[in-house]
Write a protein that holds these residues in place. Sequence first.
Motif, PDB file in Angstrom:
ATOM      1  N   MET A 289      13.382  80.516  29.832  1.00 58.65           N
ATOM      2  CA  MET A 289      13.930  81.410  28.823  1.00 58.65           C
ATOM      3  C   MET A 289      14.342  80.609  27.606  1.00 58.65           C
ATOM      4  N   LEU A 290      13.953  81.115  26.455  1.00 55.17           N
ATOM      5  CA  LEU A 290      14.295  80.462  25.195  1.00 55.17           C
ATOM      6  C   LEU A 290      15.123  81.430  24.359  1.00 55.17           C
ATOM      7  N   LEU A 291      16.410  81.122  24.240  1.00 55.84           N
ATOM      8  CA  LEU A 291      17.351  81.981  23.525  1.00 55.84           C
ATOM      9  C   LEU A 291      17.605  81.456  22.116  1.00 55.84           C
ATOM     10  N   GLY A 292      18.078  82.335  21.236  1.00 55.00           N
ATOM     11  CA  GLY A 292      18.450  81.892  19.902  1.00 55.00           C
ATOM     12  C   GLY A 292      18.573  83.046  18.933  1.00 55.00           C
ATOM     13  N   GLU A 293      19.370  82.833  17.899  1.00 45.53           N
ATOM     14  CA  GLU A 293      19.467  83.814  16.827  1.00 45.53           C
ATOM     15  C   GLU A 293      18.182  83.814  16.020  1.00 45.53           C
ATOM     16  N   SER A 294      17.991  84.840  15.224  1.00 45.43           N
ATOM     17  CA  SER A 294      16.833  84.895  14.341  1.00 45.43           C
ATOM     18  C   SER A 294      16.878  83.728  13.357  1.00 45.43           C
ATOM     19  N   GLY A 295      15.745  83.043  13.192  1.00 45.36           N
ATOM     20  CA  GLY A 295      15.674  81.939  12.241  1.00 45.36           C
ATOM     21  C   GLY A 295      16.009  80.576  12.819  1.00 45.36           C
ATOM     22  N   THR A 296      16.256  80.501  14.126  1.00 46.54           N
ATOM     23  CA  THR A 296      16.615  79.210  14.725  1.00 46.54           C
ATOM     24  C   THR A 296      15.409  78.461  15.282  1.00 46.54           C
ATOM     25  N   GLY A 297      14.217  79.041  15.162  1.00 42.17           N
ATOM     26  CA  GLY A 297      13.016  78.297  15.520  1.00 42.17           C
ATOM     27  C   GLY A 297      12.380  78.639  16.851  1.00 42.17           C
ATOM     28  N   LYS A 298      12.754  79.767  17.461  1.00 41.65           N
ATOM     29  CA  LYS A 298      12.158  80.147  18.746  1.00 41.65           C
ATOM     30  C   LYS A 298      10.647  80.325  18.619  1.00 41.65           C
ATOM     31  N   SER A 299      10.229  81.214  17.736  1.00 38.72           N
ATOM     32  CA  SER A 299       8.803  81.499  17.571  1.00 38.72           C
ATOM     33  C   SER A 299       8.061  80.329  16.938  1.00 38.72           C
ATOM     34  N   THR A 300       8.718  79.618  16.029  1.00 37.82           N
ATOM     35  CA  THR A 300       8.082  78.491  15.346  1.00 37.82           C
ATOM     36  C   THR A 300       7.717  77.381  16.324  1.00 37.82           C
ATOM     37  N   SER A 301       8.472  77.245  17.398  1.00 36.83           N
ATOM     38  CA  SER A 301       8.211  76.178  18.364  1.00 36.83           C
ATOM     39  C   SER A 301       6.855  76.322  19.045  1.00 36.83           C
ATOM     40  N   VAL A 302       6.259  77.504  18.965  1.00 35.39           N
ATOM     41  CA  VAL A 302       4.951  77.747  19.582  1.00 35.39           C
ATOM     42  C   VAL A 302       3.848  76.948  18.891  1.00 35.39           C
ATOM     43  N   LYS A 303       4.071  76.559  17.640  1.00 30.94           N
ATOM     44  CA  LYS A 303       3.009  75.958  16.826  1.00 30.94           C
ATOM     45  C   LYS A 303       2.433  74.677  17.414  1.00 30.94           C
TER      46      LYS A 303
ATOM     47  N   LEU B 157      22.881  93.738  35.299  1.00 30.76           N
ATOM     48  CA  LEU B 157      21.960  92.614  35.330  1.00 30.76           C
ATOM     49  C   LEU B 157      22.482  91.431  34.522  1.00 30.76           C
ATOM     50  N   THR B 158      22.508  90.257  35.132  1.00 32.59           N
ATOM     51  CA  THR B 158      22.786  89.016  34.416  1.00 32.59           C
ATOM     52  C   THR B 158      21.442  88.339  34.163  1.00 32.59           C
ATOM     53  N   VAL B 159      20.942  88.468  32.947  1.00 27.13           N
ATOM     54  CA  VAL B 159      19.581  88.066  32.625  1.00 27.13           C
ATOM     55  C   VAL B 159      19.336  86.583  32.883  1.00 27.13           C
ATOM     56  N   GLU B 160      20.232  85.738  32.407  1.00 29.93           N
ATOM     57  CA  GLU B 160      20.010  84.290  32.518  1.00 29.93           C
ATOM     58  C   GLU B 160      19.948  83.816  33.966  1.00 29.93           C
ATOM     59  N   GLY B 161      20.572  84.559  34.857  1.00 28.73           N
ATOM     60  CA  GLY B 161      20.574  84.187  36.259  1.00 28.73           C
ATOM     61  C   GLY B 161      19.206  84.257  36.909  1.00 28.73           C
ATOM     62  N   LEU B 162      18.268  84.930  36.250  1.00 30.58           N
ATOM     63  CA  LEU B 162      16.917  85.067  36.784  1.00 30.58           C
ATOM     64  C   LEU B 162      16.004  83.917  36.369  1.00 30.58           C
ATOM     65  N   PHE B 163      16.540  82.951  35.623  1.00 29.74           N
ATOM     66  CA  PHE B 163      15.743  81.834  35.126  1.00 29.74           C
ATOM     67  C   PHE B 163      16.296  80.511  35.637  1.00 29.74           C
ATOM     68  N   SER B 164      15.409  79.560  35.927  1.00 29.58           N
ATOM     69  CA  SER B 164      15.830  78.221  36.340  1.00 29.58           C
ATOM     70  C   SER B 164      15.988  77.293  35.141  1.00 29.58           C
ATOM     71  N   ILE B 165      15.345  77.650  34.007  1.00 31.26           N
ATOM     72  CA  ILE B 165      15.459  76.859  32.779  1.00 31.26           C
ATOM     73  C   ILE B 165      15.814  77.796  31.632  1.00 31.26           C
ATOM     74  N   VAL B 166      16.910  77.518  30.955  1.00 29.06           N
ATOM     75  CA  VAL B 166      17.334  78.303  29.792  1.00 29.06           C
ATOM     76  C   VAL B 166      17.642  77.334  28.658  1.00 29.06           C
ATOM     77  N   LEU B 167      16.894  77.442  27.568  1.00 28.69           N
ATOM     78  CA  LEU B 167      17.121  76.592  26.392  1.00 28.69           C
ATOM     79  C   LEU B 167      17.655  77.451  25.248  1.00 28.69           C
ATOM     80  N   LEU B 168      18.479  76.852  24.413  1.00 28.15           N
ATOM     81  CA  LEU B 168      19.063  77.558  23.268  1.00 28.15           C
ATOM     82  C   LEU B 168      18.558  76.932  21.975  1.00 28.15           C
ATOM     83  N   ALA B 169      17.900  77.733  21.150  1.00 31.61           N
ATOM     84  CA  ALA B 169      17.407  77.260  19.859  1.00 31.61           C
ATOM     85  C   ALA B 169      18.529  77.311  18.834  1.00 31.61           C
TER      86      ALA B 169
ATOM     87  N   ASN C 287      27.728  78.412  26.522  1.00 31.07           N
ATOM     88  CA  ASN C 287      26.385  78.992  26.507  1.00 31.07           C
ATOM     89  C   ASN C 287      25.771  78.908  27.900  1.00 31.07           C
ATOM     90  N   PRO C 288      24.687  79.642  28.164  1.00 28.02           N
ATOM     91  CA  PRO C 288      24.088  79.665  29.497  1.00 28.02           C
ATOM     92  C   PRO C 288      22.957  78.655  29.687  1.00 28.02           C
TER      93      PRO C 288
END
Length: 224
Positions: free
Chosen positions: A1-15, A150-162, A179-180
């Motif tokens: 899971m990759l979390l972050g506010e808008s503009g912090t680079g979540k989608s950009t990291s795909v490049k 539901l605790t969303v982050e609990g369903l992931f073994s890796i959670v990164l924050l952008a 943060n989670p």
Amino acid sequence: MLLGESGTGKSTSVKTLDPKETVVINVLKKRLPFKGSASLYNKENMNLFEVDEHTQVVSLLNSIDKNAPHVRNIIIDDMIYIMRKEFFKRAKETGYGKFTIMAKNYEEMLRYIQEETDPNVIVYVLQHIDKDEDGKVKAKTLGKMLDQQLTVEGLFSIVLLAQTDGKRHYFITQSDGTNPCKSPMEMFDDIEIDNDLKMVDDAIREYYGLDRNITKKKAVTKNN
């Protein structure tokens, strides 16, 4: 899971990922925010798909697993809008039961990713963040009623924050208590790493010994 506010680079990291090995499931039907993305990811290349609900995500993941052995990475951008679109479809429904159903649909979608997709394919779930009453960062959902289910982050073994400081964009790999964020011990060298999804992908694959090609070759041999 990759979390972050808008503009912090979540989608950009795909490049930095190889578009020949990557599929983007585009929930908002928006272009990826880096130069040349439209030519790299599009419907003609069969590596960009637009969806509106969780059943479409599951169906698409199933199709990719069966028909696209070259795919190593799947990006779901942005998962919160799967919830929001379902919420608006149910807007006229009264009572709290719809929140339980929505939580169940979301959880089942994530369970499918964990249990039914090829273990050598990494699915990256991008999602916006919110803060709870104590000021702690969490995955954004649709409010308290759904959070109670539901605790969303609990369903992931890796959670990164952008995050960004205005000069650079980076990922947080471990929690500081506000943060989670979480990742397995020694998967990443630092608490702060570059927002380079290829580097993240390489680290995950090396840590778990993943190899998509070996799995598919065995499957093809068995089928033949």
